[in-house]
Design a protein around this motif. Structure first.
Motif, short mmCIF file in Angstrom:
data_model
loop_
_atom_site.label_atom_id
_atom_site.label_comp_id
_atom_site.label_asym_id
_atom_site.label_seq_id
_atom_site.Cartn_x
_atom_site.Cartn_y
_atom_site.Cartn_z
N GLY A 1 0.82 -1.21 0.00
CA GLY A 1 0.00 0.00 0.00
C GLY A 1 0.85 1.26 0.00
N TYR A 2 1.94 1.23 0.78
CA TYR A 2 2.80 2.41 0.88
C TYR A 2 3.48 2.71 -0.45
N PHE A 3 4.08 1.69 -1.09
CA PHE A 3 4.85 1.92 -2.31
C PHE A 3 3.95 2.12 -3.54
N LEU A 4 2.72 1.60 -3.48
CA LEU A 4 1.79 1.79 -4.61
C LEU A 4 0.90 3.01 -4.42
N GLY A 5 1.03 3.65 -3.25
CA GLY A 5 0.22 4.84 -2.99
C GLY A 5 -1.23 4.53 -2.68
N VAL A 6 -1.49 3.30 -2.19
CA VAL A 6 -2.86 2.90 -1.85
C VAL A 6 -3.08 3.10 -0.36
N ASN A 7 -4.08 3.88 -0.01
CA ASN A 7 -4.35 4.18 1.40
C ASN A 7 -5.13 3.04 2.04
N LEU A 8 -4.58 2.45 3.10
CA LEU A 8 -5.22 1.31 3.75
C LEU A 8 -6.08 1.71 4.95
N ASN A 9 -6.10 3.02 5.27
CA ASN A 9 -6.92 3.45 6.41
C ASN A 9 -7.72 4.69 6.03
N VAL A 10 -8.39 5.29 7.00
CA VAL A 10 -9.30 6.40 6.72
C VAL A 10 -8.57 7.73 6.56
N ASN A 11 -7.29 7.78 6.93
CA ASN A 11 -6.54 9.03 6.84
C ASN A 11 -5.92 9.19 5.45
N THR A 12 -5.62 10.43 5.11
CA THR A 12 -4.98 10.71 3.82
C THR A 12 -3.47 10.88 3.95
N ASP A 13 -2.94 10.64 5.14
CA ASP A 13 -1.51 10.78 5.40
C ASP A 13 -0.74 9.77 4.55
N PRO A 14 0.20 10.23 3.71
CA PRO A 14 0.94 9.30 2.83
C PRO A 14 2.02 8.50 3.56
N ARG A 15 2.32 8.84 4.80
CA ARG A 15 3.36 8.13 5.53
C ARG A 15 2.90 6.72 5.89
N PHE A 16 3.87 5.86 6.21
CA PHE A 16 3.58 4.45 6.49
C PHE A 16 2.80 4.31 7.80
N SER A 17 1.66 3.63 7.75
CA SER A 17 0.90 3.31 8.97
C SER A 17 0.12 2.02 8.81
N SER A 18 0.36 1.28 7.69
CA SER A 18 -0.39 0.08 7.39
C SER A 18 -1.88 0.41 7.46
N PHE A 19 -2.68 -0.40 8.21
CA PHE A 19 -4.10 -0.04 8.30
C PHE A 19 -4.45 0.55 9.67
N LEU A 20 -3.43 0.93 10.47
CA LEU A 20 -3.69 1.59 11.74
C LEU A 20 -4.02 3.06 11.49
N LYS A 21 -4.51 3.75 12.51
CA LYS A 21 -5.13 5.06 12.30
C LYS A 21 -4.15 6.16 11.90
N GLU A 22 -2.88 6.08 12.35
CA GLU A 22 -1.91 7.10 12.03
C GLU A 22 -0.51 6.55 12.24
N PRO A 23 0.52 7.17 11.63
CA PRO A 23 1.89 6.66 11.76
C PRO A 23 2.37 6.56 13.21
N ALA A 24 2.08 7.56 14.04
CA ALA A 24 2.55 7.53 15.43
C ALA A 24 1.94 6.36 16.19
N HIS A 25 0.65 6.10 15.96
CA HIS A 25 -0.01 4.98 16.64
C HIS A 25 0.55 3.65 16.16
N TYR A 26 0.79 3.54 14.86
CA TYR A 26 1.41 2.33 14.32
C TYR A 26 2.76 2.08 15.00
N ALA A 27 3.57 3.14 15.11
CA ALA A 27 4.91 3.01 15.69
C ALA A 27 4.84 2.52 17.13
N ILE A 28 3.96 3.12 17.92
CA ILE A 28 3.87 2.75 19.33
C ILE A 28 3.46 1.29 19.50
N VAL A 29 2.56 0.82 18.63
CA VAL A 29 2.04 -0.54 18.77
C VAL A 29 3.06 -1.60 18.36
#
Length: 322
Positions: A45-73
């Protein structure tokens, strides 16, 4: 207040009863495996530009809500793979953390390497070199305009903790953290023993926000009260809602985390300790899905409780994934 108490009670009860069914190794291996899975499916999703969550943030977060939350988890799993020498899995998650471009991810990555190597001798050495570091910094500050400008900007931003008057150019992340810190400080002055669980949001809107000067662009974006529900940081929320008691609790938690890094065998506890430190710094929600999963494992494992099955009777073998 009631909603906070009920949320904490339900989360504790659920994870307490679920975790009793597993050994520490079983449940943590499962967590690490799913963290790896979440990281892997995030790369296409990150390299193809496909958003896997509800946010429009292009940074890596997989399908979690935001990059910071992904990192903490996933950071605890990253540390776990590093210390169990599963370097391929460590690298996969570590790369995903770099791609989040999140300051909390970078702080967590630094903690993975710094905390296990802290001891009394190194602390004494660090204290001894502080005067030299300060002298070098002062020289650089005096002779480098870019460094001087950035330091002065940071200092001016911190002055808002005294006045509550934000400049128009204040960025969203800085505003989220410092505005809540300002509210907590004002609340602490009036209520040194705290205003009660769940009260930060009320104090923010009904007591102190009207004396702050918020950047106008945040009103246009409807972000003028960003993170007011969770105080942007668990430490800030403890400080606001529990006052002196919250400060003492935070100090005790940090002490426990530091202590677990004195025993190299406590890999699970150390990985959770990193999560706890990041949680204190960022994200003040009392019951996100993972919080009590980590806290219950940390507490009962750290205190050698009998919550988990007797490890002497295990038929489970510690196999690597795949």
């Amino acid at each position: 207040m009631l909603s906070q108490v009920l949320g904490i009670a339900v989360s504790c009860t659920y994870f307490y009863n679920v975790l009793k069914l597993f050994t520490k190794e079983e449940i943590y291996d499962l967590f690490a495996k799913y963290s790896l899975f979440v990281a892997i499916i995030g790369f296409p999703g990150y390299f193809l530009g496909v958003n896997l969550n509800v946010n429009t943030d292009p940074r890596f977060s997989s399908f979690l809500k935001e990059p910071a939350h992904y990192a903490i988890v996933v950071l605890p799993a990253c540390y776990y793979f590093l210390k169990t020498k599963q370097y391929l899995f460590f690298f996969i998650i570590f790369l995903s953390l770099v791609l989040t471009e999140s300051s909390i991810a970078y702080i967590g990555c630094a903690l993975m390497f710094i905390l296990p190597n802290i001891n009394l001798t190194r602390v004494k050495y660090a204290i001894g070199v502080i005067p030299f570091v300060l002298a070098i910094f002062y020289w650089v500050y005096s002779n480098n305009e870019k460094v001087k400008m950035r330091f002065d900007d940071t200092y001016n931003s911190l002055k808002v903790l005294e006045t509550g008057k934000f400049d128009e150019g204040t960025n969203i992340s800085t505003y989220a953290l410092l505005s809540n810190f300002y509210i907590a400080k004002e609340n602490f002055i009036e209520h040194p023993f705290g205003s009660g669980i769940g009260s930060h949001y009320y104090m923010y809107h009904n007591r102190y926000k009207k004396v702050m000067r918020t950047p106008k662009y945040l009103y246009r974006l409807e972000l003028d009260d960003i993170n007011s529900k969770d105080a942007a940081s668990l430490f800030i929320r403890f400080f606001s809602e529990f006052g002196i008691i919250g400060l003492l609790a935070t100090a005790f938690i940090i002490y426990l985390v530091i202590q677990c890094f004195q025993d190299k065998s406590l890999i699970v506890e150390q990985s959770i300790g990193i999560y706890i430190l990041l949680k204190l710094f960022r994200d003040g929600h009392y019951f996100p899905p993972e919080l009590f999963f980590f806290l219950i494992i940390f507490y009962f494992s750290y205190t050698k409780s009998f919550l988990f099955k007797n490890e002497g009777n295990l038929s489970y073998s510690r196999k690597r994934f795949f």
